[in-house]
Design a protein around this motif. Sequence first.
Motif, mmCIF file in Angstrom:
data_model
loop_
_atom_site.group_PDB
_atom_site.id
_atom_site.type_symbol
_atom_site.label_atom_id
_atom_site.label_comp_id
_atom_site.label_asym_id
_atom_site.label_seq_id
_atom_site.Cartn_x
_atom_site.Cartn_y
_atom_site.Cartn_z
ATOM 1 N N SER A 1 4.591 3.152 9.131
ATOM 2 C CA SER A 1 5.211 2.798 10.422
ATOM 3 C C SER A 1 6.020 1.516 10.348
ATOM 4 O O SER A 1 7.102 1.420 10.916
ATOM 5 C CB SER A 1 4.133 2.612 11.492
ATOM 6 O OG SER A 1 3.483 3.816 11.751
ATOM 7 N N ARG B 1 4.538 9.170 12.393
ATOM 8 C CA ARG B 1 3.082 9.191 12.206
ATOM 9 C C ARG B 1 2.687 9.492 10.764
ATOM 10 O O ARG B 1 2.140 10.553 10.456
ATOM 11 C CB ARG B 1 2.422 10.193 13.183
ATOM 12 C CG ARG B 1 2.830 10.073 14.641
ATOM 13 C CD ARG B 1 2.687 8.669 15.202
ATOM 14 N NE ARG B 1 1.333 8.153 15.132
ATOM 15 C CZ ARG B 1 1.042 6.936 14.651
ATOM 16 N NH1 ARG B 1 1.985 6.117 14.220
ATOM 17 N NH2 ARG B 1 -0.192 6.546 14.610
ATOM 18 N N ASN C 1 -7.837 -7.337 7.036
ATOM 19 C CA ASN C 1 -6.467 -6.965 7.403
ATOM 20 C C ASN C 1 -5.528 -8.117 7.056
ATOM 21 O O ASN C 1 -5.598 -9.175 7.671
ATOM 22 C CB ASN C 1 -6.413 -6.644 8.906
ATOM 23 C CG ASN C 1 -5.008 -6.469 9.449
ATOM 24 O OD1 ASN C 1 -4.652 -7.006 10.489
ATOM 25 N ND2 ASN C 1 -4.187 -5.716 8.755
HETATM 26 C C1 PLP Z 1 -3.471 -3.804 11.922
HETATM 27 C C2 PLP Z 1 -2.925 -2.439 12.110
HETATM 28 N N1 PLP Z 1 -3.410 -1.449 11.358
HETATM 29 C C3 PLP Z 1 -2.954 -0.200 11.468
HETATM 30 C C4 PLP Z 1 -1.964 0.135 12.355
HETATM 31 C C5 PLP Z 1 -1.598 1.573 12.408
HETATM 32 O O1 PLP Z 1 -0.318 1.920 12.625
HETATM 33 P P1 PLP Z 1 0.140 3.435 12.582
HETATM 34 O O2 PLP Z 1 -0.932 4.278 13.204
HETATM 35 O O3 PLP Z 1 1.413 3.466 13.328
HETATM 36 O O4 PLP Z 1 0.323 3.787 11.136
HETATM 37 C C6 PLP Z 1 -1.415 -0.872 13.186
HETATM 38 C C7 PLP Z 1 -0.379 -0.569 14.199
HETATM 39 O O5 PLP Z 1 0.046 -1.343 14.987
HETATM 40 C C8 PLP Z 1 -1.910 -2.193 13.056
HETATM 41 O O6 PLP Z 1 -1.446 -3.191 13.803
#
Ligand code: PLP
Length: 396
Positions: free
Chosen positions: A234, A243, A169
Amino acid sequence: MSHIVDQVSFGAIVQVRDRLLDQQAQGRKVLRLESGDPSFDIPVHAREAMEKALRDGLTHYTASTGIPPLRQAIYRKVTTENGLHIPGPDNVIVTNGGMNGLYIVFRALLDPGDEVILPDPMWTEIAENIKLAGGVPVPVRLRPEAGYQYRPADIEAAVTPRTKAIFVNTPHNPTGMVLRRPALEAIAAIAEKHNLLLISDEAYEHVIFDGEQHVSLGSLPAAQGRTITVHSLSKTYAMSGLRLGYVIATDELILERLKKLVRCTINGVNSVAQHGAAAAINGPQDATLAMAAEYQARRDMLFAALEESPYLVPFKPSGAFYLWARITPDWPGYQGKTDDWSMTNYLIDAAGIGSSPGSAFGPAGEGHIRFAFSCSTDQVREAAGLLPSVLRAAKG
Ligand SMILES: Cc1ncc(COP(=O)(O)O)c(C=O)c1O
């Protein structure tokens, strides 16, 4: 008898948010630095496309993998901007946010007992989704002395015969650490050597500071054919409530499983939001750039305040909108406790300032605290003004 879902928590951030909202309902001013929801409005052209979709009656079932214009827009974006090599829009699956994308990816990849290597600390939902899919999260500690980098040597040391995938990530939640190309190349080389899959969560690809460039893991030669990429709209377009996310995969069997999983879970994302997403991706990107500049200004404000504050050693993030800080051993604590929750509780009670205790993000997060600067600039400024003196006033 324990059910697999019983292993999943309700989340520490939700507990903090509920307390802040309680206080707000009682008329107290609160500063919402506990969670990562962009304060901005969505780009105007995305909103107009959604209004038009509603007027045109585009409110019926869609293809469960996404409407063709959106999959086409995503295909163009990931091949030109992210440098991914995929045959066509059929490799794109539109999901109900990145969260739903992560759920179907782990579900599609893991058999019971399969191990997934992930950073520790990490946004809690990753380990929870691995467990929901029957997998075993294998944390790799990010160390303050290494700038919280996800180090290839530590990753390789965690590989076992049961390892199925390495989760990556960047920019990283909760530390804001960014992995540069050489580190990503080394991680891809480990995956190639041990024949592992790579799961790349790029939710914060556009929230990046100081001229750093986001590198997509799947664009690297050693990662091709073994990477599944998860994106989110997002943060990029402040579309958190709409979403919208998507998954990119190339392996035919994995793609087939992902398609079955979206059909049997969400059966397609809200049609109107999909039209908004296509417009957001195809339209001008100046709103996204302006948001990143504003986040950087907020980061600087908050970082300066934490540097001035006692009991905290802040880490300057290169991306995402979180400020991660280590709590020093001389922290006097609150209500008889000196753990990270005690600082979160103290800041709520003393000043109505929200934060997330580091332990919510895994064992390596203990003794840390996370402040989100995705709430309004005014709120961040106010919190930055208060934090040094409020912490100085802590008595234990
Ligand atoms: C590391 C990470 N991945 C994925 C997401 C997924 O976000 P969303 O479901 O709003 O697209 C988040 C949301 O905070 C995140 O912090």
